[in-house]
Each structure stands twice: as structure tokens, then as C-alpha cells.
Design a protein around this motif. Structure first.
Motif, short mmCIF file in Angstrom:
data_model
loop_
_atom_site.label_atom_id
_atom_site.label_comp_id
_atom_site.label_asym_id
_atom_site.label_seq_id
_atom_site.Cartn_x
_atom_site.Cartn_y
_atom_site.Cartn_z
N VAL A 43 3.50 3.87 8.50
CA VAL A 43 4.38 2.70 8.66
C VAL A 43 4.47 2.32 10.13
CG1 VAL A 43 6.77 1.92 8.46
CG2 VAL A 43 5.68 3.08 6.53
N GLU A 44 4.61 3.33 11.00
CA GLU A 44 4.69 3.05 12.43
C GLU A 44 3.39 2.41 12.93
OE1 GLU A 44 7.37 3.19 14.37
OE2 GLU A 44 8.37 3.69 12.49
N ALA A 45 2.28 2.89 12.43
CA ALA A 45 0.99 2.31 12.84
C ALA A 45 0.89 0.85 12.41
CB ALA A 45 -0.16 3.13 12.25
N ALA A 46 1.35 0.58 11.18
CA ALA A 46 1.30 -0.81 10.69
C ALA A 46 2.23 -1.71 11.50
CB ALA A 46 1.68 -0.84 9.21
N LYS A 47 3.37 -1.15 11.91
CA LYS A 47 4.28 -1.93 12.76
C LYS A 47 3.59 -2.27 14.08
CE LYS A 47 8.70 -0.13 11.02
NZ LYS A 47 9.79 0.85 11.25
N SER A 48 2.90 -1.30 14.66
CA SER A 48 2.29 -1.55 15.97
C SER A 48 1.14 -2.55 15.85
CB SER A 48 1.82 -0.23 16.60
OG SER A 48 0.70 0.26 15.89
N LEU A 49 0.56 -2.66 14.66
CA LEU A 49 -0.52 -3.63 14.45
C LEU A 49 0.02 -5.00 14.04
CD1 LEU A 49 -2.99 -1.23 12.60
CD2 LEU A 49 -3.41 -2.32 14.81
N PHE A 66 0.84 -1.20 0.00
CA PHE A 66 0.00 0.00 0.00
C PHE A 66 0.87 1.25 0.00
CE2 PHE A 66 0.03 2.22 4.14
CZ PHE A 66 0.81 1.35 4.89
N ALA A 67 0.26 2.34 -0.44
CA ALA A 67 0.95 3.64 -0.45
C ALA A 67 -0.06 4.71 -0.11
CB ALA A 67 1.56 3.90 -1.82
N LEU A 79 2.50 -5.29 3.72
CA LEU A 79 1.81 -5.86 4.88
C LEU A 79 1.63 -7.35 4.65
CD1 LEU A 79 -1.14 -3.27 5.18
CD2 LEU A 79 1.06 -3.20 6.38
N ASP A 80 1.74 -8.12 5.71
CA ASP A 80 1.40 -9.55 5.65
C ASP A 80 0.53 -9.88 6.85
OD1 ASP A 80 2.89 -11.21 3.44
OD2 ASP A 80 4.34 -9.71 4.11
N GLY A 81 -0.44 -10.75 6.62
CA GLY A 81 -1.31 -11.17 7.72
C GLY A 81 -2.59 -11.73 7.15
N SER A 82 -3.56 -11.96 8.03
CA SER A 82 -4.86 -12.40 7.54
C SER A 82 -5.51 -11.23 6.81
CB SER A 82 -5.74 -12.83 8.72
OG SER A 82 -6.06 -11.68 9.49
N ARG A 126 -7.81 -4.18 8.51
CA ARG A 126 -7.86 -3.34 9.72
C ARG A 126 -6.71 -2.33 9.69
NH1 ARG A 126 -8.59 -6.98 13.84
NH2 ARG A 126 -6.35 -7.32 14.04
N THR A 127 -5.54 -2.79 9.26
CA THR A 127 -4.40 -1.88 9.17
C THR A 127 -4.67 -0.77 8.15
OG1 THR A 127 -2.89 -3.70 9.70
CG2 THR A 127 -1.92 -1.73 8.70
N LEU A 128 -5.14 -1.16 6.98
CA LEU A 128 -5.41 -0.16 5.94
C LEU A 128 -6.42 0.87 6.43
CD1 LEU A 128 -5.64 -2.44 2.76
CD2 LEU A 128 -3.75 -0.92 3.39
N GLU A 129 -7.46 0.39 7.09
CA GLU A 129 -8.50 1.33 7.55
C GLU A 129 -7.95 2.27 8.62
OE1 GLU A 129 -12.24 -0.49 8.55
OE2 GLU A 129 -13.07 1.39 9.32
N GLN A 130 -7.15 1.73 9.52
CA GLN A 130 -6.63 2.59 10.60
C GLN A 130 -5.67 3.64 10.08
OE1 GLN A 130 -5.41 0.91 14.32
NE2 GLN A 130 -7.14 -0.49 14.43
N VAL A 131 -4.78 3.27 9.17
CA VAL A 131 -3.83 4.28 8.68
C VAL A 131 -4.55 5.31 7.81
CG1 VAL A 131 -1.85 2.70 8.82
CG2 VAL A 131 -3.01 2.98 6.64
N PHE A 132 -5.57 4.85 7.07
CA PHE A 132 -6.32 5.79 6.24
C PHE A 132 -7.11 6.76 7.13
CE2 PHE A 132 -9.94 6.99 3.47
CZ PHE A 132 -9.25 7.43 2.36
N ALA A 133 -7.77 6.22 8.15
CA ALA A 133 -8.59 7.07 9.03
C ALA A 133 -7.73 8.09 9.76
CB ALA A 133 -9.35 6.20 10.03
#
Lengths: 207, 207
Positions: A137-143, A119-120, A156-159, A165-172
Motif C-alpha cells: 500500500v505504501e508503495a502504491a501511495k508513493s507511485l 488488488f490484493a 488503484l486509479d490511474g492510466s 507499473r504499480t502492480l508490477e512493482q509491488v509484486f516484484a
């Protein structure tokens, strides 16, 4: 506070223009089936021959695209989601009626398939945009989903659940800081290509 | 003058992170075949499990992605290209050695298949970015490929050759005006979905 921006019809409508690509001869039925299983009644939606556009409250936009991807992924085929999320595009008001919906999500996507994403984040007209990208990036690390930087994107890797959830949080978070925000994301599951060896948390954090 | 920026290793390296999606059970062989037929010796290229990144002179980047798409399209399958072009990303220097290549293109993509595209231009940290986007639409109109605006994107229709020429021209023009520029593009060919009825030139021009 985003909620204040929504008072009295002053719209903060979000949207996503996306496509789902099942790399399979059955792509039409996989897409149709995923759409059929997704409740889209709280968003404005229009499909053309290239992509689909969903617009409405940010929560509902993410709910719908997540559900469509997850249902298509459940086919077991190699499925890719490619989309651009956007908020605050000047003059962007059609579909505003869907902003009167609430934030209660209507979909329960199937258990998340293992997903790789790139993502960008592009905050427009924002001198501090590189700092906002670093914050994402920091937010994604914490998630726990961040797994490295590549040219022009973060990985990003995960379910599928964790990735969305990561995408939504960083966007919001970024949308609270800038008027016009764009985020691109490519998600891939069930790929025959091997994933790169994931760095340990320590190595990934150091990037 | 972009050429002045390239003197003495001061890089103005461009790049594209993209994927080709043949919506077919034969997607692996179609992609491998398209790669085999494309001369990539003037660009830096790296593929992972989600996408491929090409970097080098702007002309060579467009030459390579155009050729890969056109060769995949020649399979006759429904093939989609989705990519993000970028130039001027701060700190972006790896692969600079390829900037010493010339602008002579190495590929002769097969005759252009009928293609539908949606693209969006994102000049970063540029207060006048909406004007630059409007300029890109005007340029596409003058090239005869513009066929309307949709939420978050502009639509192009034409041969793959015409569509890539348009994308390259609008990207090159905007890259002369701003340091950091991003352009997303989704191209689709051989789709089973009918194209929207194209507006007459007059109607399209009026949008």
C-alpha cells in the motif's frame, strides 16, 4: 537479488492466469484482436474456455498482460481484466525454457486508458504477511495510484500504464521477500458506472 | 466448531468480493435483473464501479453469490463470475450485525446451468497450506466436480449448483483449520468456447 535465483536454470518463473472481459456482444473479436496485436513470443501461453495462463520472466508476464488489456481497452468498450499473478508455487517448473529470454519488452501498449483497479497481495506461508501488504500500500501511495482500501482489496486509479507499473512493482518487491506469492487484480476501464469521488492525496494517504 | 466462534458477537464473518460479467451489450440490465431477483436481506452488501462486496454468515454469502450468478446465467448469455471469498482477515469486523442472522437460505437459484470453474485456495500464515489445498482437491473429487488441475488453479465442471456446493464445502472445511483463508473462483457458463474434453473419472482421480 532475484537475478541470482535465475542463474543456471534455477527457475524463478512467474505467471498470470487471467481473463479479459469486454462487456459487449463483440467480445470474441475484441479479444482476438487484442491477442493479435500483442507479441507473446517471450512467454509460454495457453488459453482454455475459462482463462488464459501466461508464464515466463516476471517482466515479460507483465508486459504481455498489460498489452492485451490495453489493446482490448482501445476498443472503447467497457473492458475488465481479472487475473491472479503467482510466483514460487511449489513444483512449478513447466515453461522454464522461457526463463532464458531477456527482459527487453516486446510490446508498446497504446496510451493508457483511465483505469480503476482493485488488488490484493497474498504471501503464502509468511508470518509477516500483513506487514508486506502494508508495504505494498505504501508503495502504491508513493507511485500516486493508491486511492483507498476496500474490504479484501486496495484500490488503484490511474492510466493503465500507471496501474500496471504499480502492480508490477509491488509484486516484484514482495517476491523478493517470500518464496510463494500470489496477487489478484481486477482492472476496469470505460465503465458506465461512475467512479467514487476520489479522496485528495492527503485523505488517501491517511487511510 | 465454527459455531462456538460465533457465540456472543465474536465474529467469524465471511465475505466475497466479486463481479458478474455478462459478455453482452445488455450487461447492465442482466446484472440489474439478477440483483433484483436475489434476496440479499441477510447480508451486508456494497457495490462500487469495479466489484460488489457481500459479507455475513458463510452460508448466506454463498447463497447470495450463487443466486446472482444463476439468475444472470438464466439470461442465456455468456456470463462469468469472478470473485474472492475471504474469512478471518485481521481487523475485519464491519457488518458484524449480519452475523446474528440464521443459516436459513432465502434464495432458490434457478436450475443450474452447465458451468466451468477454476478455483484456488490460499490459507494465509499456514505452514501446512499445500496439504490443505490437496485436501480441497480430494473433496472436489468426492463431490464429482473436480476435472483436473491447471497452473495456479483446480478445475470444476458441473451444474452451477454442484460447483457452488463444492466451493462452499471446501471453503468451510479449510476455514475450520486456519484463521485467515482466501479462495478465488472464476465461473463461466454459456461460453462459445468449447470445453476441453473431460477426462474420465478414473483419469481425473489420478491427477
Amino acid at each position: 537479488m532475484v537475478s541470482e535465483k535465475w542463474v543456471c536454470g534455477t527457475s524463478r518463473i512467474a505467471g498470470c492466469r487471467f481473463s479479459i472481459y469486454p462487456l459487449s456482444g463483440d467480445f470474441v473479436s475484441i479479444i482476438e484482436d487484442a491477442l493479435k496485436k500483442t507479441n507473446t513470443s517471450k512467454v509460454w501461453m495457453l488459453t482454455d474456455d475459462v482463462s488464459t495462463c501466461v508464464r515466463g520472466r516476471m517482466s515479460q508476464v507483465f508486459d504481455v498482460v498489460h498489452a492485451i488489456f490495453a489493446h482490448a481497452a482501445a476498443s472503447g468498450e467497457h473492458v475488465v481484466f481479472s487475473g491472479t499473478f503467482s510466483i514460487g508455487c511449489p513444483g512449478d517448473s513447466s515453461g522454464d525454457v522461457y526463463m532464458s529470454e531477456d527482459d527487453v519488452r516486446l510490446n508498446e501498449p497504446p496510451p493508457g486508458v483511465d483505469t480503476a483497479a482493485q488488488f490484493a497481495l497474498y504471501p503464502l506461508n509468511a508470518p509477516g504477511y500483513m506487514g508486506m501488504i502494508a508495504d505494498a500500500v505504501e508503495a502504491a501511495k508513493s507511485l500516486g495510484t493508491f486511492s483507498g482500501s476496500v474490504h479484501y482489496a486496495s484500490r488503484l486509479d490511474g492510466s493503465a500504464n500507471d496501474v500496471f507499473r504499480t502492480l508490477e512493482q509491488v509484486f516484484a518487491k514482495a517476491a523478493d521477500e517470500v518464496s510463494h506469492l500470489v496477487m489478484t487484480a481486477t482492472l476496469s476501464c470505460n465503465s458506465p458506472s461512475p467512479k467514487p469521488v476520489r479522496k485528495s492525496a492527503g485523505e488517501a494517504m491517511a487511510r
